[in-house]
Scaffold this motif. Sequence first.
Motif, PDB file in Angstrom:
ATOM      1  N   PRO A  93      43.431  31.897  32.670  1.00 59.07           N
ATOM      2  CA  PRO A  93      43.556  33.042  33.583  1.00 59.07           C
ATOM      3  C   PRO A  93      44.373  34.165  32.955  1.00 59.07           C
ATOM      4  CG  PRO A  93      45.193  31.399  34.162  1.00 59.07           C
ATOM      5  CD  PRO A  93      44.363  30.798  33.039  1.00 59.07           C
ATOM      6  N   THR A  94      44.208  35.378  33.489  1.00 58.99           N
ATOM      7  CA  THR A  94      45.049  36.511  33.147  1.00 58.99           C
ATOM      8  C   THR A  94      46.123  36.626  34.219  1.00 58.99           C
ATOM      9  OG1 THR A  94      43.338  37.727  31.969  1.00 58.99           O
ATOM     10  CG2 THR A  94      45.124  39.019  32.897  1.00 58.99           C
ATOM     11  N   ARG A  95      47.381  36.538  33.808  1.00 58.96           N
ATOM     12  CA  ARG A  95      48.486  36.471  34.781  1.00 58.96           C
ATOM     13  C   ARG A  95      48.977  37.842  35.214  1.00 58.96           C
ATOM     14  NH1 ARG A  95      52.169  32.809  31.028  1.00 58.96           N
ATOM     15  NH2 ARG A  95      51.242  34.309  29.578  1.00 58.96           N
ATOM     16  N   ASP A  96      48.766  38.848  34.388  1.00 60.55           N
ATOM     17  CA  ASP A  96      49.185  40.205  34.727  1.00 60.55           C
ATOM     18  C   ASP A  96      48.138  41.151  34.176  1.00 60.55           C
ATOM     19  OD1 ASP A  96      51.859  41.964  35.478  1.00 60.55           O
ATOM     20  OD2 ASP A  96      50.662  42.895  33.890  1.00 60.55           O
ATOM     21  N   MET A  97      47.667  42.075  35.019  1.00 62.96           N
ATOM     22  CA  MET A  97      46.527  42.885  34.592  1.00 62.96           C
ATOM     23  C   MET A  97      46.896  43.928  33.545  1.00 62.96           C
ATOM     24  SD  MET A  97      45.745  45.275  37.896  1.00 62.96           S
ATOM     25  CE  MET A  97      46.789  46.648  38.379  1.00 62.96           C
ATOM     26  N   LEU A  98      48.165  44.173  33.328  1.00 60.92           N
ATOM     27  CA  LEU A  98      48.570  45.138  32.311  1.00 60.92           C
ATOM     28  C   LEU A  98      49.152  44.467  31.074  1.00 60.92           C
ATOM     29  CD1 LEU A  98      48.914  48.092  31.489  1.00 60.92           C
ATOM     30  CD2 LEU A  98      51.153  48.076  32.616  1.00 60.92           C
ATOM     31  N   THR A  99      49.992  43.464  31.267  1.00 60.93           N
ATOM     32  CA  THR A  99      50.783  42.951  30.143  1.00 60.93           C
ATOM     33  C   THR A  99      50.508  41.480  29.833  1.00 60.93           C
ATOM     34  OG1 THR A  99      52.654  42.402  31.582  1.00 60.93           O
ATOM     35  CG2 THR A  99      52.636  44.596  30.572  1.00 60.93           C
ATOM     36  N   ASP A 100      49.245  41.072  29.951  1.00 63.53           N
ATOM     37  CA  ASP A 100      48.891  39.705  29.571  1.00 63.53           C
ATOM     38  C   ASP A 100      47.598  39.696  28.761  1.00 63.53           C
ATOM     39  OD1 ASP A 100      49.294  36.946  29.399  1.00 63.53           O
ATOM     40  OD2 ASP A 100      48.096  36.544  31.196  1.00 63.53           O
ATOM     41  N   ARG A 101      47.524  40.559  27.780  1.00 60.86           N
ATOM     42  CA  ARG A 101      46.395  40.527  26.862  1.00 60.86           C
ATOM     43  C   ARG A 101      46.563  39.378  25.877  1.00 60.86           C
ATOM     44  NH1 ARG A 101      44.510  46.575  25.056  1.00 60.86           N
ATOM     45  NH2 ARG A 101      44.830  47.634  27.043  1.00 60.86           N
ATOM     46  N   GLY A 102      45.434  38.889  25.387  1.00 62.92           N
ATOM     47  CA  GLY A 102      45.478  37.778  24.451  1.00 62.92           C
ATOM     48  C   GLY A 102      45.309  38.192  23.005  1.00 62.92           C
ATOM     49  N   MET A 103      45.824  37.358  22.124  1.00 66.32           N
ATOM     50  CA  MET A 103      45.543  37.485  20.698  1.00 66.32           C
ATOM     51  C   MET A 103      44.079  37.142  20.458  1.00 66.32           C
ATOM     52  SD  MET A 103      46.692  38.139  17.606  1.00 66.32           S
ATOM     53  CE  MET A 103      48.474  38.191  17.861  1.00 66.32           C
ATOM     54  N   MET A 104      43.476  37.802  19.509  1.00 65.94           N
ATOM     55  CA  MET A 104      42.072  37.559  19.203  1.00 65.94           C
ATOM     56  C   MET A 104      41.828  36.066  18.963  1.00 65.94           C
ATOM     57  SD  MET A 104      43.391  40.514  17.897  1.00 65.94           S
ATOM     58  CE  MET A 104      43.606  40.284  16.128  1.00 65.94           C
ATOM     59  N   GLY A 105      40.809  35.543  19.626  1.00 66.13           N
ATOM     60  CA  GLY A 105      40.478  34.128  19.498  1.00 66.13           C
ATOM     61  C   GLY A 105      41.044  33.258  20.588  1.00 66.13           C
ATOM     62  N   ASP A 106      41.956  33.797  21.395  1.00 64.46           N
ATOM     63  CA  ASP A 106      42.576  33.006  22.459  1.00 64.46           C
ATOM     64  C   ASP A 106      41.881  33.173  23.802  1.00 64.46           C
ATOM     65  OD1 ASP A 106      44.405  32.015  20.701  1.00 64.46           O
ATOM     66  OD2 ASP A 106      46.070  33.314  21.333  1.00 64.46           O
ATOM     67  N   GLY A 107      40.860  34.013  23.870  1.00 62.51           N
ATOM     68  CA  GLY A 107      40.211  34.292  25.140  1.00 62.51           C
ATOM     69  C   GLY A 107      38.704  34.200  25.060  1.00 62.51           C
ATOM     70  N   VAL A 108      38.029  35.001  25.888  1.00 62.60           N
ATOM     71  CA  VAL A 108      36.591  34.830  26.100  1.00 62.60           C
ATOM     72  C   VAL A 108      35.739  35.980  25.564  1.00 62.60           C
ATOM     73  CG1 VAL A 108      36.996  33.411  28.149  1.00 62.60           C
ATOM     74  CG2 VAL A 108      36.705  35.891  28.418  1.00 62.60           C
TER      75      VAL A 108
END
Length: 274
Positions: free
Chosen positions: A210-225
């Motif tokens: 899940p994304t926990r905060d819509m502004l400050t919870d971006r993922g490092m490349m490869g950690d998401g979808v």
Amino acid sequence: MQVEGLSINLATIREQCGFAEAVDVCLKHGITAIAPWRDQVAAIGLGEAVRIVRANGLKLTGLCRGGFFPAADAAGREKALDDNRRAIDEAAALGADCLVLVVGGLPDGSRDIDRARRMVEEGIDAVLPHARATGVPLAIEPLHPMYAADRACVNTLGQALDICDAVGPGVGVAIDVYHVWWDPDLANQIARAGRMKAILAHHICDWLVPTRDMLTDRGMMGDGVIDLKGIRRHVEAAGFFGAQEVEIFSAENWWKRPAEEVIATCVERFRTCC
């Protein structure tokens, strides 16, 4: 060894480093392309930032940010235009490839998103002569619809390109995968941007689940979808071969790690995931 094709948006290590320190970390890892934010430049002073850029032969893939055009009254709109003209001057001094525009959301008290979008187009049109005169392209960055009310009422690449069509030369788009990956028309609109020669920047990170905060919870490349390689193929097929710019806001993860670790991970993921 220099890392070709990778730029670091300095927001990625903004909590760990000021401008000069961030540049040092990037250079240590072979990265000679960056994209600073205006507050980071202001903190060290524009003149000193320009000196550092020139002394190290840095390429600026963009300056963040201009925009925020909609306002509740004429005075507010004029204030925004003045700030954008200053931002254009800063981008010109730094030799940035473009000034990234986060266009702004609804004015206070408004529910009229169509009017807000018209204000955006009118605002860009108003500052465009200054941008053309200084040689700074303006890059509209469409933001995910969750930001429509407060940060950007331009939410798809198609909407951004419509504005480019309306106002004419000197305006293009910044394609940030975090904001556009979900769009079912994305491939068509990237191809359209290529035909218009409108792609000015390509920003990368990942969407966490899940994304926990819509502004400050971006993922490092490869950690998401996000299909990062697929989007890159579309962007390159459209004729853009500029650097991919890592831009990660991560209050509970990457902003808490040492800058050296963050940048080393950016390099490794760029090579394996992008």
